[in-house]
Scaffold this active site. Structure first.
Site, PDB file in Angstrom:
ATOM      1  CG  ASP A  68      -2.022   1.036   1.079  1.00 47.55           C
ATOM      2  OD1 ASP A  68      -2.801   0.919   0.117  1.00 47.55           O
ATOM      3  OD2 ASP A  68      -2.100   1.958   1.906  1.00 47.55           O
ATOM      4  CB  THR A  69       1.503   4.005  -1.935  1.00 50.06           C
ATOM      5  OG1 THR A  69       2.383   3.016  -2.444  1.00 50.06           O
ATOM      6  CG2 THR A  69       2.212   5.355  -1.927  1.00 50.06           C
TER       7      THR A  69
END
Length: 95
Positions: A68-69
């Site tokens: 995830d970012t």
């Protein structure tokens, strides 16, 4: 026997990285709750875990990569933007 690799993300950049490494993989975009109220660095790790766990439940034999970012803008900087100031700072965290 070689384990199947599954990317638990729809990120084009992560797909590109795995392809460049020559890793054969499948891509599954899990439907998980991405809300989190903790610090951004902890949030990306927790959300990546949620994605990986959701996919691993349906493919327990696979090697699942969750990622995830999170883009982050501090409250102080958000106030400056609201005041039409052009100076702001952002941070990006990956997990």
């Amino acid at each position: 026997m070689e384990r199947k690799v599954i990317l638990a993300s729809s990120s084009p950049r992560r797909k590109e990285l795995l392809s460049k490494m020559g890793v054969p993989y499948a891509c599954v975009s899990p439907d998980v709750d991405e809300s989190f109220s903790g610090p951004p660095r902890e949030a990306v790790v927790e959300i990546a875990r949620r994605k990986a766990r959701a996919v691993a439940q349906s493919a327990p034999e696979a090697l699942v990569i969750g990622a995830d970012t999170l883009g982050f803008l501090s409250c102080e900087n958000a106030r400056r933007l609201a005041d039409n100031s052009h100076g702001f700072c952002t941070a990006c965290f990956d997990g």
